[in-house]
Design a protein around this motif. Structure first.
Motif, PDB file in Angstrom:
ATOM      1  N   PRO A  63       0.654  -1.375   0.201  1.00  0.00           N
ATOM      2  CA  PRO A  63       0.284  -0.159  -0.275  1.00  0.00           C
ATOM      3  C   PRO A  63       0.764   1.632   0.171  1.00  0.00           C
ATOM      4  O   PRO A  63       0.362   2.304   0.216  1.00  0.00           O
ATOM      5  N   ASP A  67      -1.380   4.731  -0.534  1.00  0.00           N
ATOM      6  CA  ASP A  67      -1.761   5.228   0.625  1.00  0.00           C
ATOM      7  C   ASP A  67      -1.203   6.241  -0.099  1.00  0.00           C
ATOM      8  O   ASP A  67      -2.524   7.037   0.709  1.00  0.00           O
ATOM      9  N   ASP A  71      -4.478   9.100  -0.230  1.00  0.00           N
ATOM     10  CA  ASP A  71      -4.866  10.414   1.133  1.00  0.00           C
ATOM     11  C   ASP A  71      -4.916  11.962  -0.160  1.00  0.00           C
ATOM     12  O   ASP A  71      -6.056  12.912   0.418  1.00  0.00           O
ATOM     13  N   ARG A 101      -9.899   1.835   0.960  1.00  0.00           N
ATOM     14  CA  ARG A 101      -8.319   1.421   1.221  1.00  0.00           C
ATOM     15  C   ARG A 101      -7.904   0.939   2.078  1.00  0.00           C
ATOM     16  O   ARG A 101      -6.648   0.047   2.966  1.00  0.00           O
TER      17      ARG A 101
END
Length: 255
Positions: A63, A67, A71, A101
């Motif tokens: 991730p 990630d 965001d 996610r």
């Protein structure tokens, strides 16, 4: 005379009011245009980022990049709320992204399926676009240099993994049902490429260990045969047979 003065003053007031009303209308129109442009800009940014996330779903084992993208995507949607006419749909997209996610990623597989030429080309294009997006985010200060470098190394690993896909599939196939000598040669080619690459990744280590074990498995019966040979000549013949080059040109790809 008095009537004329009153008329002039009245007309002057009308002109002033018209100018004021017109200016306010123009300002509102300008603000609305700017709002629409910002809305379109943020919406396009969000759509592009989400497309990047979906673009590597089938090869994503870590991730570290997604990630960062999630965001950025969610922050963009939150900014978009201030300019959107449909706040509910934006909030639904945010909730969906936060749920996605947290889903499990795929596990790295040392026995992958074969990617077509077009699939590999598409993935490589996506990785290139991802690298550019990460660089943009680095320049905007959204991620640190060390985090950017870790993300970039991961993308380089994914690119390497795509490059050796065909050789790994063919090596596994020959190991199971084909010519073990071909498998041995292909595994050797794969091993040389991954060892030559300085990137340190858990997936790379897992692949290196897997290939090492397969090569040892292939060599083991031949080495035992050499060890158990009854004469030096027989052992030499086995060594020569073991050392014969194998043509793998049919399996050449872009490694």
């Amino acid at each position: 005379m008095t009537l004329q003065i009153v008329t002039i003053i009245f007309l002057f007031i009308i002109v002033v009011l018209s100018v004021i009303i017109g200016s306010r209308a123009h300002q509102k129109e300008k603000e609305e245009t700017e709002r629409r442009l910002t809305q379109v800009k943020l919406l396009n940014r969000a759509d592009r980022t989400y497309s990047q996330i979906n673009g590597i779903t089938q090869i994503n084992t870590d991730p570290i990049v997604t990630d960062v993208l999630y965001d950025f995507y969610i922050d963009t949607l939150r900014d978009l709320i201030n300019y959107s006419d449909d706040i509910d749909s934006i909030e639904q997209r945010i909730a969906k992204a936060e749920e996605e996610r947290n889903q499990d990623l795929i596990e790295y597989n040392t026995s992958p399926t074969l990617f077509s030429f077009q699939e590999k080309a598409n993935y490589k294009e996506r990785l290139t676009k991802l690298a550019k997006l990460l660089l943009f985010m680095r320049r905007k200060g959204r991620i640190s240099h060390s985090h950017y470098q870790a993300c970039y190394d991961y993308l380089k690993w994914l690119n390497l993994d795509l490059q050796i896909n065909r050789q790994l599939v063919q090596a596994n196939t020959n190991m199971a049902t084909g010519d073990p000598r071909v498998a041995r040669t292909l595994f050797g080619v794969i091993l040389s490429h991954i060892k030559a690459d300085p990137i340190q990744r858990p997936e790379k280590k897992a692949l290196e260990t897997y290939v090492d074990e397969k090569i040892k498995e292939i060599y083991e019966p031949e080495l035992k045969a050499i060890e158990n040979a009854e004469t030096p000549e027989e052992a030499q013949a086995l060594v020569e047979e073991l050392s014969k080059p194998v043509d793998i040109s049919a399996f050449d790809d872009d490694v």
